[in-house]
Design a protein around this motif. Structure first.
Motif, PDB file in Angstrom:
ATOM      1  N   PHE B 123       0.817  -1.217   0.000  1.00 20.23           N
ATOM      2  CA  PHE B 123       0.000   0.000   0.000  1.00 20.23           C
ATOM      3  C   PHE B 123       0.855   1.274   0.000  1.00 20.23           C
ATOM      4  CE2 PHE B 123      -3.053   3.142   1.767  1.00 20.23           C
ATOM      5  CZ  PHE B 123      -3.944   3.124   0.701  1.00 20.23           C
ATOM      6  N   PHE B 126       1.817   1.707  -3.406  1.00 18.72           N
ATOM      7  CA  PHE B 126       0.681   2.195  -4.205  1.00 18.72           C
ATOM      8  C   PHE B 126       0.551   3.712  -4.077  1.00 18.72           C
ATOM      9  CE2 PHE B 126      -3.856   3.342  -4.470  1.00 18.72           C
ATOM     10  CZ  PHE B 126      -4.127   2.940  -5.759  1.00 18.72           C
ATOM     11  N   LEU B 127       0.647   4.216  -2.845  1.00 18.03           N
ATOM     12  CA  LEU B 127       0.537   5.667  -2.628  1.00 18.03           C
ATOM     13  C   LEU B 127       1.654   6.409  -3.354  1.00 18.03           C
ATOM     14  CD1 LEU B 127      -0.367   5.749   1.187  1.00 18.03           C
ATOM     15  CD2 LEU B 127      -1.887   6.211  -0.732  1.00 18.03           C
ATOM     16  N   VAL B 130       0.948   6.398  -7.050  1.00 15.00           N
ATOM     17  CA  VAL B 130      -0.109   7.348  -7.432  1.00 15.00           C
ATOM     18  C   VAL B 130       0.521   8.700  -7.717  1.00 15.00           C
ATOM     19  CG1 VAL B 130      -2.110   8.636  -6.572  1.00 15.00           C
ATOM     20  CG2 VAL B 130      -1.991   6.164  -6.243  1.00 15.00           C
ATOM     21  N   VAL B 135       0.931   3.860 -11.393  1.00 14.59           N
ATOM     22  CA  VAL B 135      -0.058   2.793 -11.192  1.00 14.59           C
ATOM     23  C   VAL B 135      -0.573   2.347 -12.560  1.00 14.59           C
ATOM     24  CG1 VAL B 135      -2.333   2.226 -10.222  1.00 14.59           C
ATOM     25  CG2 VAL B 135      -0.760   3.659  -8.929  1.00 14.59           C
ATOM     26  N   PHE B 210       1.778 -12.093  -7.536  1.00 11.67           N
ATOM     27  CA  PHE B 210       0.349 -11.790  -7.599  1.00 11.67           C
ATOM     28  C   PHE B 210      -0.046 -10.514  -6.857  1.00 11.67           C
ATOM     29  CE2 PHE B 210      -3.937 -12.274  -5.750  1.00 11.67           C
ATOM     30  CZ  PHE B 210      -4.682 -12.279  -6.918  1.00 11.67           C
ATOM     31  N   LEU B 214      -1.837  -7.316  -8.417  1.00 13.17           N
ATOM     32  CA  LEU B 214      -3.260  -7.096  -8.139  1.00 13.17           C
ATOM     33  C   LEU B 214      -3.519  -5.665  -7.684  1.00 13.17           C
ATOM     34  CD1 LEU B 214      -6.151  -8.394  -7.653  1.00 13.17           C
ATOM     35  CD2 LEU B 214      -5.418  -8.662  -5.285  1.00 13.17           C
ATOM     36  N   VAL B 215      -2.678  -5.198  -6.786  1.00  7.29           N
ATOM     37  CA  VAL B 215      -2.912  -3.884  -6.184  1.00  7.29           C
ATOM     38  C   VAL B 215      -2.483  -2.752  -7.123  1.00  7.29           C
ATOM     39  CG1 VAL B 215      -2.250  -2.368  -4.253  1.00  7.29           C
ATOM     40  CG2 VAL B 215      -2.747  -4.776  -3.840  1.00  7.29           C
ATOM     41  N   LEU B 216      -1.424  -2.970  -7.882  1.00  6.83           N
ATOM     42  CA  LEU B 216      -0.832  -1.866  -8.649  1.00  6.83           C
ATOM     43  C   LEU B 216      -1.312  -1.804 -10.105  1.00  6.83           C
ATOM     44  CD1 LEU B 216       2.786  -2.126  -7.222  1.00  6.83           C
ATOM     45  CD2 LEU B 216       1.005  -0.521  -6.549  1.00  6.83           C
ATOM     46  N   THR B 217      -2.260  -2.646 -10.473  1.00 10.28           N
ATOM     47  CA  THR B 217      -2.820  -2.537 -11.823  1.00 10.28           C
ATOM     48  C   THR B 217      -4.335  -2.327 -11.724  1.00 10.28           C
ATOM     49  OG1 THR B 217      -3.224  -4.914 -12.067  1.00 10.28           O
ATOM     50  CG2 THR B 217      -1.085  -4.108 -12.793  1.00 10.28           C
ATOM     51  N   ARG B 218      -4.883  -1.767 -12.784  1.00 19.25           N
ATOM     52  CA  ARG B 218      -6.344  -1.599 -12.836  1.00 19.25           C
ATOM     53  C   ARG B 218      -6.899  -2.372 -14.029  1.00 19.25           C
ATOM     54  NH1 ARG B 218      -5.190   4.402 -11.858  1.00 19.25           N
ATOM     55  NH2 ARG B 218      -5.206   4.571  -9.577  1.00 19.25           N
ATOM     56  N   SER B 219      -6.476  -1.944 -15.220  1.00 16.96           N
ATOM     57  CA  SER B 219      -6.979  -2.655 -16.406  1.00 16.96           C
ATOM     58  C   SER B 219      -6.006  -2.614 -17.578  1.00 16.96           C
ATOM     59  CB  SER B 219      -8.326  -2.057 -16.840  1.00 16.96           C
ATOM     60  OG  SER B 219      -8.193  -0.676 -17.074  1.00 16.96           O
ATOM     61  N   ASN B 220      -5.003  -1.734 -17.536  1.00 12.12           N
ATOM     62  CA  ASN B 220      -4.117  -1.575 -18.697  1.00 12.12           C
ATOM     63  C   ASN B 220      -3.022  -2.635 -18.780  1.00 12.12           C
ATOM     64  OD1 ASN B 220      -5.461   0.699 -19.651  1.00 12.12           O
ATOM     65  ND2 ASN B 220      -4.326   2.049 -18.280  1.00 12.12           N
ATOM     66  N   THR B 222      -2.779  -5.556 -16.742  1.00 19.56           N
ATOM     67  CA  THR B 222      -3.112  -6.727 -15.926  1.00 19.56           C
ATOM     68  C   THR B 222      -2.195  -7.877 -16.313  1.00 19.56           C
ATOM     69  OG1 THR B 222      -5.402  -5.993 -15.975  1.00 19.56           O
ATOM     70  CG2 THR B 222      -5.013  -8.255 -15.260  1.00 19.56           C
TER      71      THR B 222
END
Lengths: 481, 275
Positions: B123, B126-127, B130, B135, B210, B214-220, B222
């Motif tokens: 996390f 992740f911050l 951002v 991300v 994994f 999982l946490v650091l991708t959204r849809s681009n 994956t």
């Protein structure tokens, strides 16, 4: 990632040309949303949706149709259901604004609201004139799955309710009926209305047929078993907490009876049923291996063969039982309103108005009816006009009977437990079920689970949790009335 | 008599080896076979051991839906991060092995970095990402996997380099080689086995990772392990897709291991593992 471009474009074209914008009497909310949204043409909004089958709705149908109507592009962010809560909170805490609209499971809403992750929708509901049409959502969903602390945070969008599915031909078989009468001295109840009747009917079918088919099967895997336990525990008169002390009371005789009954039932169910999830149970029922089961509404549609020729449903085993399935309330008459979805707007979104307009349009009487009719999507009827829809009733021969069962469930259904950090309590139940299948003693398991629940409550704060629990327990569908 | 004993022992060895092979390969076989089955065959009881017809459609749909691109994403991220980790890590390892850079404490500190559970830092990362705009980008995961695998590479390569006789390097230096030439002409050829072995394991770590993905991708971007989880729904499990995607994700690893197998055995038995 540019996902499913091929299917989306093909289906979108087909969907848009087939549906256009259907004309029904009550189409105000959809029209209002479209007109108001046109000023945002050219922008893109994102919406979080459960990955897999669920997301085919916005990918193949509603997303492309909304873009055609308003010029607003919809980016669907697929997230596995197990990760949705975490991802929503993670993006909110970081203030990224990556998510505009959300799908949330209603039992998460208190936690998400307390974390500040959801936008209060009341001002938007008034601004865009949706309050009247909201009233046509079935009361059980509208009154229980929309508000937190008196404010609207989600638009109930899925009539998830457990239904008892039974094989009319098997329960109506004269040989089985005669055997039942001989053994119990009464006529075989079609369908069984109590858990005792269910056990008697199911065990007798297995006995008479030698397991071809088995009397029934359930999804016993712990994630699903959690919902089944919540329903049956309350049907047996159980209550989750003592409202004054907030001590967990799931280790009461009602809880022990449920687990004891499960173990007994498994003896006449298919071997290995302890590990079955949604799909294993579905396959067994569709292939004619079981005579009764309990599950969410899609079983009813797929058992009738509705839409299962579509590529998106190619993973569903071919139904061998179309036309032979009856639908009813689960034994006890109070089915679990298990999971479900509500549409919400992320409080950290930079495009709240277009995001809200999209969910109002999705949720409107007009568009939601088209969505619940999609064979490949997993939205189930939840509005008055869905239950009354003549178009829906023509989708397969028994569709009217199916809708009636869903409507009945939407009156007497029981809400999922929803307090502060609900998932921690549910995790305790999931672990309890796993221990049950490992052969441990039900009383010991539930004593341990109750102790674990008490620790969670103390960590959260007894007074704080009592307030949340009382708010939940005061709802008409928290416990059987 | 002795010959008979030898023959019996050999037969027993073959039996045990075959049994072990079957046990280890059975999950792969089962995964492969599910990926070619129809839905009815997947749920059949008793199980179908061989499908009636091969369902290539289970694979085709992954390409048509665009899901197969996640294997490409994994390939790019794992390959680039492995190359970066190997280059940086090997140079760092050489420095530690030959110049005692940082003393013993530094080596131990490097290794301790490997012991941090990913969930602890995911996390905060992740911050940070951002703020950096990393991300859901290749760069984000490549940088993270490189950093996360560096301690392993440094530790392993340090051992391999220490195994190379120092006299060889000294001779090269006497012959007029620069340090870079020593590294390229002496160290590299002799540490190649260990280098490939380390690279394979580094690649596998990145390939299978994994929680960060999982946490650091959204849809681009994956990755394929995250994509597989998309097939487990509350009211749907696409077993054929799960199996087919898992097979697609397994093939590159099989190829990498097959190509580098001769280095692997040598690599594992040398270097840091040596007493």
């Amino acid at each position: 990632m540019d996902r499913r471009r091929f299917l989306v474009s093909a289906s979108a074209l087909a969907g848009v040309s087939a549906f256009g914008l259907p004309r029904i009497a009550n189409a105000e909310a959809a029209k209002t949303a479209v007109e108001a949204a046109k000023q945002y043409a050219g922008t893109e909004i994102s919406i979080v949706w459960e990955a897999g089958l669920q997301s085919l709705d916005p990918l193949n149908f509603s997303g492309p149709l909304w873009e055609k109507e308003t010029g607003i592009k919809v980016k669907v962010i697929e997230v596995p259901v197990a990760e949705m809560f975490t991802k929503i909170l993670q993006e909110h805490r970081a203030g990224t604004g990556a998510y505009d609209a959300l799908n949330v499971i209603p039992s998460w809403m208190p936690d998400l609201v307390r974390a500040g992750a959801l936008e209060d929708l009341d001002p938007y509901v008034d601004k865009y004139g949706y309050r009247e049409e909201l009233k046509t959502i079935a009361p059980v969903y509208r009154d229980n799955q929309m508000m937190v602390d008196g404010k609207i945070y989600g638009l109930p969008d899925d009539g998830d309710v457990f239904v008892l599915y039974y094989r009319k031909d098997i329960l109506g078989d004269p040989k089985i009926q005669a055997a039942y009468k001989e053994k119990y001295g009464t006529d075989l109840p079609v369908p069984p209305k109590t858990w005792q009747e269910f056990d008697q009917v199911g065990s007798l079918i297995t006995e008479v047929t030698g397991g071809k088919p088995y009397g029934a099967a359930f999804f016993r895997e712990s994630a699903y078993g959690n919902f089944m336990f919540q329903e049956r525990f309350r049907a047996e008169g159980g209550r989750f907490f003592d409202e004054e002390t907030m001590k967990a009371t799931i280790n009461s005789p009602a809880g022990v009876k449920v687990l004891t009954d499960w173990v007994a039932e498994n003896k006449w169910m298919p071997p290995g049923v302890e590990t079955w999830g949604f799909v294993e149970n579905l396959a067994a029922f569709l292939q004619g291996d079981t005579a009764m089961t309990i599950s969410w509404p899609p079983y009813g549609r797929w058992a009738a063969g509705y839409g299962t020729d579509e590529q998106a449903l190619s993973w569903v085993p071919k139904s061998q039982i179309a036309g032979k399935v009856g639908y009813a309330l689960t034994p006890g008459g109070h089915p679990q309103l298990a999971a479900g979805f509500a549409l919400a707007v992320s409080s950290s979104s930079r495009k709240k108005d277009p995001a809200y307009l999209f969910i109002q349009w999705l949720n409107s009487a007009e568009i939601s009816l088209e969505r619940v009719k999609l064979p490949y999507a997993l939205r189930d009827p939840f509005r008055e006009n869905h239950f009354a829809s003549e178009d829906y009733k023509k989708l397969w021969p028994d569709a009217a009977e199916y809708l009636a069962a869903l409507e009945a469930g939407a009156v007497s259904g029981l809400l999922d437990l929803s307090v502060i950090q609900t998932d921690r309590y549910e995790e305790g139940l999931r672990q309890a079920i796993s221990r049950l299948w490992a052969g441990e003693d039900p009383q010991k398991i539930l004593d341990d689970t109750a102790a674990a629940w008490d620790q969670i409550t103390e960590r959260i704060g007894v007074d704080k949790q009592r307030e949340a629990y009382k708010a939940w327990a005061s709802k008409p569908n928290a416990y059987p009335s | 008599m002795i010959r008979a004993d030898r023959g019996g022992g050999l037969a027993l060895r073959y039996v045990v080896a075959t049994a072990v092979t079957v046990v280890f390969l059975f999950p792969i076989y089962w995964l492969a076979i599910i990926s070619f089955k129809t839905p009815d065959e997947i749920f059949a009881y008793p199980p179908v051991w061989w499908p009636e017809s091969i369902q290539w459609a289970n694979y085709a749909v992954l390409f048509m839906d665009g899901d197969a691109v996640t294997v490409w994403n994994s390939l790019v991220i794992a390959s680039v991060s492995t190359v970066c980790a190997m280059i940086l890590g090997t140079m760092c390892a050489y420095s530690i092995a030959r110049f005692r850079t940082g003393g013993n404490l530094f080596s131990d500190w490097v290794l301790s970095n490997r012991m941090i559970p990913p969930i602890v830092i995911v996390f905060p990362v992740f911050l940070l990402y951002v703020r950096l705009g990393w991300v859901d980008t290749y760069v984000g995961l490549i940088v993270l996997y490189t950093a996360f695998n560096l301690p392993y590479v440094i530790w392993m390569m340090r051992g391999y380099i220490q195994d190379i006789p120092l006299e060889l390097e000294e001779s090269a230096l006497v012959d007029g080689c620069t340090r870079w030439q020593v590294f390229r002409k002496v160290v590299w050829p002799m540490a190649r086995g260990g280098l490939f072995a380390t690279a394979v394991f580094t690649f596998v770590f990145a390939w299978n990772e994994f929680i960060f993905a999982l946490v650091l991708t959204r849809s681009n971007v994956t990755t394929f392990p995250v994509q597989v989880t998309h097939y487990f729904g509350g009211q749907s499990n696409f077993w054929a897709k799960i199996a087919a995607m898992s097979m697609l994700g397994t093939i590159p690893i099989f190829i990498a291991v097959a190509l580098l197998q001769r280095f692997l055995v040598r690599g594992i038995s040398l270097g840091a593992v040596k007493g």
